[in-house]
Design an enzyme around this catalytic site. Structure first.
Site, PDB file in Angstrom:
ATOM      1  N   TYR A  71       3.764 -13.794 -11.500  1.00  0.00           N
ATOM      2  CA  TYR A  71       2.662 -12.928 -12.493  1.00  0.00           C
ATOM      3  C   TYR A  71       3.016 -13.058 -13.881  1.00  0.00           C
ATOM      4  O   TYR A  71       1.992 -13.181 -14.632  1.00  0.00           O
ATOM      5  CB  TYR A  71       3.245 -11.328 -12.029  1.00  0.00           C
ATOM      6  CG  TYR A  71       2.331 -10.806 -10.780  1.00  0.00           C
ATOM      7  CD1 TYR A  71       2.965 -11.011  -9.509  1.00  0.00           C
ATOM      8  CD2 TYR A  71       0.886 -10.734 -10.773  1.00  0.00           C
ATOM      9  CE1 TYR A  71       2.131 -10.625  -8.404  1.00  0.00           C
ATOM     10  CE2 TYR A  71       0.304 -10.174  -9.535  1.00  0.00           C
ATOM     11  CZ  TYR A  71       0.942 -10.484  -8.410  1.00  0.00           C
ATOM     12  OH  TYR A  71       0.416 -10.182  -7.244  1.00  0.00           O
ATOM     13  N   HIS A 124      -8.845  -3.760  -7.519  1.00  0.00           N
ATOM     14  CA  HIS A 124      -7.381  -4.101  -7.339  1.00  0.00           C
ATOM     15  C   HIS A 124      -6.179  -4.072  -8.359  1.00  0.00           C
ATOM     16  O   HIS A 124      -5.397  -4.739  -8.394  1.00  0.00           O
ATOM     17  CB  HIS A 124      -7.573  -5.811  -6.916  1.00  0.00           C
ATOM     18  CG  HIS A 124      -8.363  -5.982  -5.620  1.00  0.00           C
ATOM     19  ND1 HIS A 124      -9.073  -7.376  -5.450  1.00  0.00           N
ATOM     20  CD2 HIS A 124      -8.657  -5.043  -4.550  1.00  0.00           C
ATOM     21  CE1 HIS A 124      -9.646  -7.016  -4.308  1.00  0.00           C
ATOM     22  NE2 HIS A 124      -9.316  -6.066  -3.753  1.00  0.00           N
ATOM     23  N   CYS A 136      10.795   7.248  -8.265  1.00  0.00           N
ATOM     24  CA  CYS A 136      12.332   7.291  -8.741  1.00  0.00           C
ATOM     25  C   CYS A 136      13.028   8.368  -8.062  1.00  0.00           C
ATOM     26  O   CYS A 136      12.413   9.681  -7.991  1.00  0.00           O
ATOM     27  CB  CYS A 136      12.285   7.801 -10.238  1.00  0.00           C
ATOM     28  SG  CYS A 136      13.928   8.088 -10.863  1.00  0.00           S
ATOM     29  N   ALA A 239     -20.841 -18.538 -13.064  1.00  0.00           N
ATOM     30  CA  ALA A 239     -21.363 -17.228 -13.712  1.00  0.00           C
ATOM     31  C   ALA A 239     -21.672 -17.425 -14.972  1.00  0.00           C
ATOM     32  O   ALA A 239     -22.644 -16.878 -15.558  1.00  0.00           O
ATOM     33  CB  ALA A 239     -20.066 -16.453 -13.591  1.00  0.00           C
TER      34      ALA A 239
HETATM   35  C1  BV8 Z   1      -5.914  -2.658   2.699  1.00  0.00           C
HETATM   36  C2  BV8 Z   1      -4.290  -8.373  -6.529  1.00  0.00           C
HETATM   37  C3  BV8 Z   1      -5.455  -1.268   4.066  1.00  0.00           C
HETATM   38  C4  BV8 Z   1      -3.128  -9.093  -6.367  1.00  0.00           C
HETATM   39  C5  BV8 Z   1      -5.653  -8.845  -4.697  1.00  0.00           C
HETATM   40  C6  BV8 Z   1     -10.462  -5.467   6.911  1.00  0.00           C
HETATM   41  C7  BV8 Z   1     -10.571  -4.100   6.406  1.00  0.00           C
HETATM   42  C8  BV8 Z   1      -9.566  -3.881   5.346  1.00  0.00           C
HETATM   43  C9  BV8 Z   1      -8.369  -4.688   5.248  1.00  0.00           C
HETATM   44  C10 BV8 Z   1      -8.428  -5.924   5.931  1.00  0.00           C
HETATM   45  C11 BV8 Z   1      -9.424  -6.388   6.661  1.00  0.00           C
HETATM   46  N1  BV8 Z   1      -9.158  -7.776   7.216  1.00  0.00           N
HETATM   47  C12 BV8 Z   1      -7.936  -8.074   6.403  1.00  0.00           C
HETATM   48  C13 BV8 Z   1      -7.378  -6.998   5.743  1.00  0.00           C
HETATM   49  C14 BV8 Z   1      -6.055  -7.196   5.270  1.00  0.00           C
HETATM   50  C15 BV8 Z   1      -6.207  -7.545   3.694  1.00  0.00           C
HETATM   51  C16 BV8 Z   1      -7.318  -8.934   3.523  1.00  0.00           C
HETATM   52  O1  BV8 Z   1      -8.362  -8.761   3.315  1.00  0.00           O
HETATM   53  N2  BV8 Z   1      -6.557 -10.247   3.888  1.00  0.00           N
HETATM   54  C17 BV8 Z   1      -7.426 -11.386   3.696  1.00  0.00           C
HETATM   55  C18 BV8 Z   1      -6.650 -12.337   3.151  1.00  0.00           C
HETATM   56  C19 BV8 Z   1      -7.936 -11.628   5.361  1.00  0.00           C
HETATM   57  N3  BV8 Z   1      -6.566  -6.530   2.815  1.00  0.00           N
HETATM   58  C20 BV8 Z   1      -5.807  -5.935   2.178  1.00  0.00           C
HETATM   59  O2  BV8 Z   1      -4.761  -6.089   2.434  1.00  0.00           O
HETATM   60  C21 BV8 Z   1      -6.478  -4.967   1.222  1.00  0.00           C
HETATM   61  N4  BV8 Z   1      -5.707  -3.411   1.378  1.00  0.00           N
HETATM   62  O3  BV8 Z   1      -6.794  -3.034   3.318  1.00  0.00           O
HETATM   63  O4  BV8 Z   1      -5.147  -1.806   3.093  1.00  0.00           O
HETATM   64  C22 BV8 Z   1      -4.470   0.176   3.956  1.00  0.00           C
HETATM   65  C23 BV8 Z   1      -5.196   1.191   4.195  1.00  0.00           C
HETATM   66  C24 BV8 Z   1      -4.534   2.384   4.153  1.00  0.00           C
HETATM   67  C25 BV8 Z   1      -3.041   2.356   3.997  1.00  0.00           C
HETATM   68  C26 BV8 Z   1      -2.497   1.194   3.952  1.00  0.00           C
HETATM   69  C27 BV8 Z   1      -3.141  -0.052   3.853  1.00  0.00           C
HETATM   70  C28 BV8 Z   1      -5.841  -5.115  -0.094  1.00  0.00           C
HETATM   71  C29 BV8 Z   1      -6.422  -6.296  -0.550  1.00  0.00           C
HETATM   72  C30 BV8 Z   1      -6.116  -6.609  -2.220  1.00  0.00           C
HETATM   73  C31 BV8 Z   1      -5.359  -7.816  -2.445  1.00  0.00           C
HETATM   74  N5  BV8 Z   1      -5.025  -7.906  -3.955  1.00  0.00           N
HETATM   75  N6  BV8 Z   1      -5.648  -8.747  -5.858  1.00  0.00           N
HETATM   76  C32 BV8 Z   1      -3.250 -10.288  -7.328  1.00  0.00           C
HETATM   77  O5  BV8 Z   1      -4.421 -10.788  -7.545  1.00  0.00           O
HETATM   78  O6  BV8 Z   1      -2.250 -11.122  -7.536  1.00  0.00           O
HETATM   79  S1  BV8 Z   1      -7.062  -9.723  -3.865  1.00  0.00           S
HETATM   80  C33 BV8 Z   1      -7.195 -11.037  -4.837  1.00  0.00           C
HETATM   81  O7  BV8 Z   1      -8.340 -11.543  -3.886  1.00  0.00           O
HETATM   82  C34 BV8 Z   1      -7.854 -11.118  -6.138  1.00  0.00           C
HETATM   83  O8  BV8 Z   1      -7.831  -9.726  -6.747  1.00  0.00           O
HETATM   84  C35 BV8 Z   1      -9.047 -11.857  -6.142  1.00  0.00           C
HETATM   85  O9  BV8 Z   1     -10.080 -11.296  -6.995  1.00  0.00           O
HETATM   86  C36 BV8 Z   1      -9.414 -11.464  -4.636  1.00  0.00           C
HETATM   87  C37 BV8 Z   1     -10.509 -11.834  -4.024  1.00  0.00           C
HETATM   88  O10 BV8 Z   1     -10.647 -13.341  -4.015  1.00  0.00           O
HETATM   89  P1  BV8 Z   1     -11.848 -13.949  -5.038  1.00  0.00           P
HETATM   90  O11 BV8 Z   1     -11.921 -12.948  -5.853  1.00  0.00           O
HETATM   91  O12 BV8 Z   1     -12.987 -14.067  -3.992  1.00  0.00           O
HETATM   92  O13 BV8 Z   1     -11.172 -15.116  -5.300  1.00  0.00           O
HETATM   93  P2  BV8 Z   1     -11.181 -16.406  -4.517  1.00  0.00           P
HETATM   94  O14 BV8 Z   1     -10.281 -17.334  -5.261  1.00  0.00           O
HETATM   95  O15 BV8 Z   1     -10.933 -16.395  -3.021  1.00  0.00           O
HETATM   96  O16 BV8 Z   1     -12.530 -16.985  -4.516  1.00  0.00           O
HETATM   97  C38 BV8 Z   1     -13.161 -17.484  -5.816  1.00  0.00           C
HETATM   98  C39 BV8 Z   1     -14.776 -17.608  -5.464  1.00  0.00           C
HETATM   99  O17 BV8 Z   1     -15.299 -17.903  -6.930  1.00  0.00           O
HETATM  100  C40 BV8 Z   1     -14.933 -19.013  -4.708  1.00  0.00           C
HETATM  101  O18 BV8 Z   1     -15.897 -18.569  -3.840  1.00  0.00           O
HETATM  102  C41 BV8 Z   1     -15.521 -19.947  -5.689  1.00  0.00           C
HETATM  103  O19 BV8 Z   1     -16.484 -20.872  -5.185  1.00  0.00           O
HETATM  104  C42 BV8 Z   1     -16.128 -18.991  -6.716  1.00  0.00           C
HETATM  105  N7  BV8 Z   1     -16.225 -19.638  -7.945  1.00  0.00           N
HETATM  106  C43 BV8 Z   1     -15.229 -20.626  -8.694  1.00  0.00           C
HETATM  107  N8  BV8 Z   1     -15.652 -20.732  -9.799  1.00  0.00           N
HETATM  108  C44 BV8 Z   1     -16.716 -20.143 -10.375  1.00  0.00           C
HETATM  109  C45 BV8 Z   1     -17.314 -19.075  -9.047  1.00  0.00           C
HETATM  110  N9  BV8 Z   1     -18.014 -18.508  -8.928  1.00  0.00           N
HETATM  111  C46 BV8 Z   1     -18.992 -18.309 -10.206  1.00  0.00           C
HETATM  112  N10 BV8 Z   1     -18.802 -19.160 -11.332  1.00  0.00           N
HETATM  113  C47 BV8 Z   1     -17.697 -20.076 -11.333  1.00  0.00           C
HETATM  114  N11 BV8 Z   1     -17.455 -20.762 -12.474  1.00  0.00           N
END
Ligand code: BV8
Length: 250
Positions: A71, A124, A136, A239
Site C-alpha cells: 500500500y 471501496h 481498541c 477514459a
Molecule cells: C463483499 C480496495 C460481502 C482494496 C477493492 C457476489 C456478491 C458479493 C460479493 C462477491 C460476489 N462474488 C464474489 C464476491 C466476493 C468479492 C469479489 O467480488 N471477488 C471477486 C474477485 C470475484 N467481493 C467482496 O469481497 C466485496 N465484499 O461482498 O462482502 C460481505 C457482506 C457482509 C458482511 C461481510 C462481507 C468487497 C470487494 C471490494 C474489494 N476491494 N479495493 C484495494 O484496492 O487494495 S476492489 C479493487 O478492484 C479496486 O477497488 C478496483 O477498483 C476494483 C475493481 O476492479 P476494477 O476497478 O474493475 O479494476 P481492474 O484492474 O479489474 O480493471 C480495470 C479495467 O479498466 C479493465 O477492464 C481495463 O480494460 C480498463 N482500462 C484500462 N485502461 C483504461 C481502461 N478503461 C478506460 N480507460 C483506460 N485508459
C-alpha cells in the site's frame, strides 16, 4: 483504438437527453494518470501475489509488513499522480449541471476528488486514509496519529495495527455508500461505466440494476469486460480520450 463516429454521436444524444446520469468508475479511470489498474497493480515486484489475497484481512494479518509496503508503494504513486482529462471532464460536467450526475467509484485513489468531484460515492474506501485493524480494547481508543512508526504502525499501548482505510475482499461495503449507489443506478436515465473489468462484486452489479430499471448503459473501456452484456453500447476507447468527447459539449 478509435470509436465509430455514429456510436459516439448516439452516446452523446443519450447523455444529452438524460436528466439524471450515474457514472460508475473503476481503476481504468486512473490508468492515464499513471496509476496501475487493480489487476495490473501486481506487476514487477508484486507479480507473484494475488491481489485478492493481499487486499484482504487474512492477507494483512498473515504478513502485515508485506501488505503495508504494497500500500505504501501504491499511495506514493497516487500522491505523485495528477487527475487526467477524464477526471476533469466529469468534474466540469457536474459543475455545469448541478445535481444531474452521480459519481460512484470503486477507486481508492483521490483523483476524482482532486479534479473537483468531492461528493463521489466511494464504494471501496480511501487508500490514503488510515484506520485501526481491530477495535481498541482500551476505554479511550488509540489515535492512529500516535502510532509507533513501525511497519505497519502500531499502538504501543494495545498492540493494535494501523491498516489502510479501504474495503478489503471479504469485507462489507459501507452500507450508506452502497445504498446510495444502488439508488442512483436504479433512478438514472443513463449510466456511464468507465474503466472497470466488472469482476468485483457487488459494484459490478450496478450496471445490470441500471439496465433493468430502464437506463441506457454505455461502457467506456478499450477492452472487453465481464459486464459488457449489461450495456446497450460499448465504446472501445479510453477514459481520458472519450469522456471529454462525450461530455464537454453538454
Ligand atoms: C463483499 C480496495 C460481502 C482494496 C477493492 C457476489 C456478491 C458479493 C460479493 C462477491 C460476489 N462474488 C464474489 C464476491 C466476493 C468479492 C469479489 O467480488 N471477488 C471477486 C474477485 C470475484 N467481493 C467482496 O469481497 C466485496 N465484499 O461482498 O462482502 C460481505 C457482506 C457482509 C458482511 C461481510 C462481507 C468487497 C470487494 C471490494 C474489494 N476491494 N479495493 C484495494 O484496492 O487494495 S476492489 C479493487 O478492484 C479496486 O477497488 C478496483 O477498483 C476494483 C475493481 O476492479 P476494477 O476497478 O474493475 O479494476 P481492474 O484492474 O479489474 O480493471 C480495470 C479495467 O479498466 C479493465 O477492464 C481495463 O480494460 C480498463 N482500462 C484500462 N485502461 C483504461 C481502461 N478503461 C478506460 N480507460 C483506460 N485508459
Amino acid at each position: 483504438m478509435s470509436v465509430d463516429a455514429a456510436a459516439l454521436q448516439h452516446a452523446i444524444e443519450r447523455l444529452r437527453a438524460a436528466s439524471s446520469i450515474c457514472v460508475l468508475s473503476g481503476a481504468g479511470m486512473s490508468a492515464e494518470s499513471g496509476i496501475a489498474t487493480f489487476r495490473d497493480a501486481l506487476s514487477g515486484l508484486w507479480a507473484r501475489f494475488d491481489p485478492a489475497q493481499l487486499a484482504s484481512p487474512e492477507g494483512f494479518r498473515a504478513d502485515p509488513s508485506l501488505v503495508w509496503r504494497w500500500y505504501a508503494e501504491r499511495r506514493a504513486a497516487v500522491r505523485a499522480a495528477q487527475p487526467n482529462a477524464g477526471h476533469h471532464a466529469l468534474a466540469a460536467f457536474a459543475k455545469r449541471h448541478p445535481g444531474r450526475l452521480t459519481l460512484v467509484s470503486q477507486n481508492v485513489d483521490d483523483l476524482h476528488q482532486r479534479a473537483g468531484n468531492v461528493d463521489t460515492i466511494r464504494l471501496h474506501g480511501d487508500m490514503l486514509e488510515d484506520q485501526w485493524l481491530d477495535a481498541c480494547p482500551r476505554a479511550m481508543s488509540c489515535d492512529t496519529a500516535w502510532a509507533a512508526p513501525t511497519v505497519p504502525p502500531r499502538c504501543e499501548a494495545c498492540g493494535n495495527l494501523v491498516r489502510p482505510g479501504v474495503v478489503w475482499f471479504g469485507e462489507a461495503l459501507p452500507f450508506v455508500a452502497l445504498q446510495a449507489a444502488e439508488q442512483a443506478a436504479r433512478s438514472c436515465q443513463a449510466m456511464l461505466v468507465v474503466g472497470t473489468s466488472g469482476v468485483v462484486w457487488p459494484a459490478a452489479g450496478l450496471a445490470a440494476q441500471a439496465r433493468r430499471a430502464g437506463a441506457f448503459v454505455i461502457i467506456v473501456n478499450p477492452d472487453a469486460s465481464d459486464i459488457d452484456g449489461d450495456a446497450q453500447l460499448h465504446l472501445p476507447d479510453t477514459a481520458a480520450r472519450l469522456l471529454p468527447l462525450l461530455l464537454d459539449s453538454l
